[in-house]
Enzyme design. Structure first.
Site, PDB file in Angstrom:
ATOM      1  N   SER A 129       0.790  -1.246   0.000  1.00 56.00           N
ATOM      2  CA  SER A 129       0.000   0.000   0.000  1.00 56.00           C
ATOM      3  C   SER A 129       0.813   1.284   0.000  1.00 56.00           C
ATOM      4  O   SER A 129       0.225   2.370  -0.102  1.00 56.00           O
ATOM      5  CB  SER A 129      -0.947   0.008   1.211  1.00 56.00           C
ATOM      6  OG  SER A 129      -2.075  -0.796   0.960  1.00 56.00           O
ATOM      7  N   LYS A 180       0.165   3.817  -2.658  1.00 52.45           N
ATOM      8  CA  LYS A 180      -0.798   4.920  -2.556  1.00 52.45           C
ATOM      9  C   LYS A 180      -0.126   6.279  -2.417  1.00 52.45           C
ATOM     10  O   LYS A 180      -0.793   7.316  -2.550  1.00 52.45           O
ATOM     11  CB  LYS A 180      -1.743   4.675  -1.380  1.00 52.45           C
ATOM     12  CG  LYS A 180      -2.639   3.439  -1.539  1.00 52.45           C
ATOM     13  CD  LYS A 180      -3.603   3.318  -0.365  1.00 52.45           C
ATOM     14  CE  LYS A 180      -4.533   2.106  -0.503  1.00 52.45           C
ATOM     15  NZ  LYS A 180      -3.884   0.848  -0.085  1.00 52.45           N
ATOM     16  N   SER A 207      -5.848   3.640   4.717  1.00 57.24           N
ATOM     17  CA  SER A 207      -5.313   2.908   3.565  1.00 57.24           C
ATOM     18  C   SER A 207      -6.408   2.170   2.796  1.00 57.24           C
ATOM     19  O   SER A 207      -6.232   1.019   2.385  1.00 57.24           O
ATOM     20  CB  SER A 207      -4.224   1.919   4.014  1.00 57.24           C
ATOM     21  OG  SER A 207      -3.469   1.454   2.923  1.00 57.24           O
ATOM     22  N   LYS A 213       2.953   6.667   5.111  1.00 59.34           N
ATOM     23  CA  LYS A 213       2.129   5.590   4.561  1.00 59.34           C
ATOM     24  C   LYS A 213       2.735   4.236   4.865  1.00 59.34           C
ATOM     25  O   LYS A 213       3.931   4.019   4.690  1.00 59.34           O
ATOM     26  CB  LYS A 213       1.993   5.759   3.041  1.00 59.34           C
ATOM     27  CG  LYS A 213       0.941   4.841   2.428  1.00 59.34           C
ATOM     28  CD  LYS A 213      -0.454   5.275   2.833  1.00 59.34           C
ATOM     29  CE  LYS A 213      -1.493   4.180   2.609  1.00 59.34           C
ATOM     30  NZ  LYS A 213      -1.384   3.056   3.575  1.00 59.34           N
TER      31      LYS A 213
END
Length: 388
Positions: free
Chosen positions: A61, A64, A121, A232
C-alpha cells in the site's frame, strides 16, 4: 500534463542527486533488520543512510503515495477540488484487503476519500479516486507510471493504484519511494493535515441507511514517536511489511523508507531507529537570503542600473558535527554589466564556505530587462540633461 518538461528534468536531477551524496555509515548500535531501507533529509534530498535501497520489491500500500501525489497535483491544477462529490463504482467497492467499506453508488467528498486513503489505507477509496480523476483505474495507472518516469524513478512500475496486486510487474525500490514521498511532502505539505490523523469518523449514507465508520491510522508511530508527521504503511504476503515514515524536528525533515520487514513491529522499529539516527547526526544551515541587494550598474543600456535578487534560500545539511556558525557567505558580483540584460539571467552567485571549502551556492538573478540603448535613447538622455 505529463510531457518531458523543465520541471520533469529538474525532478530527474533530484533523483540522481540521491545517488551522489555521500552516505553515512550506520552507528555501531543501530540494528536494522529489514532488507531494504533508506533515510533522507527532505528539504535537501541528501541521503543519510541506505541499505539495498535500489533493490526492486513489491510495495503493497505504499503504492498509494503516488496515488496521493497525483491527487494533490490535480487539486493544485484546479482539475478537481476537495468538495467534489466522488461516487464509488461497483468495481471500487469490490476491492478486498484494507478498505473502508464503501458501498457501490455511495458518494463521499474528495476530502473524505483522501482521509480514507491516507489514514486507513482504503483500497476502495483509492480506486474510487483514481476513477474520478482519470476515468478508470487503468488510465490512472498510466498516469502513475508516467509521473514515476518524470521523477526519475527507474526502479518502479505500477499495475494498480493501491498495491493490492501480487503481480511481479508491480514493483518499486526504497530509493524510489523516498523520491515520490519527498515530491508529495515538499510540494504538497497539506498532506500532513491528513497523515497526522490518528482516528476520525466518517458517515456512510446508502439506500440501506446511515452509519458511522471510524478511520483508524495504520501508522502506529503517530503514538510511538513524537516527531512523526506521516506518511504511509503497506503490507501483503508478497511485500511483507513496508513503510515510508516522515518526521520533523528542529527544522529538519526526514523520510525513512523500510521495505520487506518481516513483521509490523520490525517495520515500525526500523523506521524509528532510522529517524532517531538522522536527528542525532544532522544539523542544518539555512540562509533565507531575505536581504535586499543593491542594483548593478549597466553600461550601454536604456537604464543605468538593473535590480538583482537571490534565486532563493540556501540549505546545507551537515552530518559530520561541523560548527555551522563558521559558514561564510561570499557574494561574487561584477561592478557593472553590459546591456542588454535579461530578467532571470544570472548576474552572479552567493557562495557559501565552511572552513575555506565551498559547500554550495545560490544564483543571483536580474529582476528586470534592460535593453541596449540606441541612437534615439542617447538623444533623449542628452535632451534630458539640458532640460534639467
Amino acid at each position: 500534463m505529463f510531457g518531458i518538461t523543465k520541471k520533469s528534468l529538474w525532478a530527474i536531477g533530484l533523483a540522481l542527486l540521491l545517488s551522489l551524496y555521500p552516505v553515512q555509515p550506520a552507528k555501531a548500535d543501530m540494528a536494522i533488520s529489514s532488507p531494504s531501507v533508506i533515510l533522507i533529509e527532505s528539504s535537501t534530498g541528501q541521503v543519510i543512510y541506505e541499505l539495498n535501497s535500489g533493490e526492486r520489491r513489491s510495495p503493497a500500500s505504499i503504492t498509494k503515495i503516488m496515488t496521493l501525489l497525483l491527487t494533490f497535483e490535480a487539486l493544485d491544477s484546479g482539475k478537481i477540488s476537495l468538495t467534489d462529490q466522488v461516487t464509488t463504482s461497483e468495481y471500487a467497492s469490490s476491492m478486498g484487503g484494507s478498505q473502508v467499506f464503501l458501498a457501490a453508488g455511495e458518494v463521499q467528498t474528495l476530502e473524505t476519500m483522501i482521509k480514507c486513503i491516507a489514514v486507513s489505507s482504503g483500497n476502495d477509496a483509492s480506486v474510487a479516486v483514481a476513477e474520478y480523476i482519470a476515468g478508470s483505474e487503468a488510465a490512472f495507472v498510466e498516469l502513475m507510471n508516467e509521473r514515476a518516469q518524470e521523477l526519475g524513478m527507474a526502479d518502479t512500475h505500477f499495475e494498480d493504484c493501491c498495491g493490492l496486486t501480487d503481480s511481479d510487474n508491480h514493483y518499486t525500490s526504497a530509493r524510489d519511494v523516498a523520491v515520490m514521498s519527498r515530491e508529495l511532502t515538499t510540494k504538497h505539505p497539506d498532506i500532513f493535515n491528513y497523515t497526522t490523523i490518528w482516528m476520525e469518523d466518517i458517515t456512510h449514507e446508502t439506500p440501506q441507511g446511515t452509519s458511522n465508520f471510524t478511520l483508524n491510522s495504520t501508522n502506529k508511530l503517530l503514538k510511538q514517536y513524537q516527531w512523526t508527521t506521516g506518511l504511509k504503511t503497506g503490507s501483503t504476503d508478497k511485500a511483507k511489511y513496508c513503510f515510508s515514515a516522515t518526521a520533523s524536528k528542529d527544522g529538519i525533515d526526514l523520510i525513512a523508507v523500510v521495505m520487506g520487514a518481516p513483521d509490523y513491529k520490525t517495520r515500525f522499529g526500523d523506521a524509528q531507529t532510522l529517524l532517531a539516527y538522522g536527528f542525532a547526526v544532522c544539523d542544518i544551515y539555512i540562509d533565507g537570503n531575505s536581504d535586499i541587494l543593491a542594483p548593478l550598474a549597466v553600461e550601454g543600456g536604456v537604464a543605468e542600473e538593473a535590480g538583482i535578487a537571490y534565486q532563493g534560500e540556501f540549505r546545507y545539511l551537515d552530518t559530520a558535527g561541523s560548527d555551522l556558525s563558521a559558514v561564510e557567505k561570499v557574494l561574487e558580483l561584477p561592478e557593472k554589466v553590459e546591456a542588454p540584460v535579461e530578467k532571470g539571467g544570472e548576474a552572479g552567485r552567493a557562495r557559501y564556505l565552511l572552513n575555506g571549502a565551498e559547500i554550495g551556492s545560490v544564483p543571483i538573478l536580474f529582476t528586470e530587462d534592460v535593453e541596449r540603448a540606441g541612437y534615439i535613447d542617447y538623444l533623449k538622455k542628452v535632451f534630458g540633461i539640458f532640460l534639467l
